[in-house]
Scaffold this motif. Sequence first.
Motif: not given
Length: 308
Positions: A173-199
């Motif tokens: 599921i994580g891999i599939a969602l990664g493909f969705v974001v990569n192919l769609s060109g969506i930019d994650l909000p900075e706060v979400a990206d920072d939280a992701l980095d902590l995990i």
Amino acid sequence: MSALLDVILPVFLLIGAGYLAVWRGLFTDTGVDGLMAYTQRFAIPCLLFRGIVEIDLGEEFTWPLLLTFYTGALSGFALGVAGARFFGRPWEEAIAIGFCGLFSNSTLLGLPITERAFGSDILRYNYAIIAIHPPLCYLIGVTAMEIVRSHGEPLAGLPRKVTRAMFHNALVIGIALGFVVNLSGIDLPEVADDALDLIIRSALPAALFGLGGILFRYKIEGDAKIIALICTASLVVHPSVAWLLGALLNLSVDQLRAAVLTAAMAPGVNTYIFANIYGRAQRSAASGVLVGTAFSILSVWLWLLILP
């Protein structure tokens, strides 16, 4: 010797710390289960999600790289199945044993060892390999197992079983969602990206410690010949085929390093999970994971000496 000390031993010392903590009662089985649930269902899927989002699919996701790694994986699977049949194991057990030669520990061991050996830039090729690793391996394993279990009867429910096995896996599921974001060109909000980095920072250290606790549960039991077969398929055949084919296909140095070193990893814990799902060859799979992980210290060291 420096490769052994600087690259491999820190990873296995962390695994050993988890093993020792559970053995001496400093960390409970419940704690191990909770830690592995966190890493397998949340932290590592986030790690793989980030990896797939950031890779250049056109540059890193190439057929020579994938063919190199997965031809080796299929060779390990074929040897495991054929060897188990030669030693008199029933077909269903043979498929479970073959799965041990197919499913290497590409994430928990492959990522930290490759990063320590060759730097973080090379991991883009690891992520390309891992992107199809769980779904493809489960596709092969479940399909083969259901075919031998059917005894010639129609396989009408096979697609549903294969899909369920693949997409009930948080890594997929994580891999599939990664493909969705990569192919769609969506930019994650900075706060979400920072939280992701902590995990993500906690993913591999916590998973390696938890893996040590999981390995404590396994005992070396069963047929020594089958354990040797599993170790040969996963630690020798898989990386050797990948190395030869990678050279023939003129992979770049970084691609060859990523493919061969990932192929040289011990069987992943998913091999025991697969055997346990079908109730076949659980002792052999568990012993293969334990012994293979121990021997991979030497096998990975040898491949680090061989690789450019």
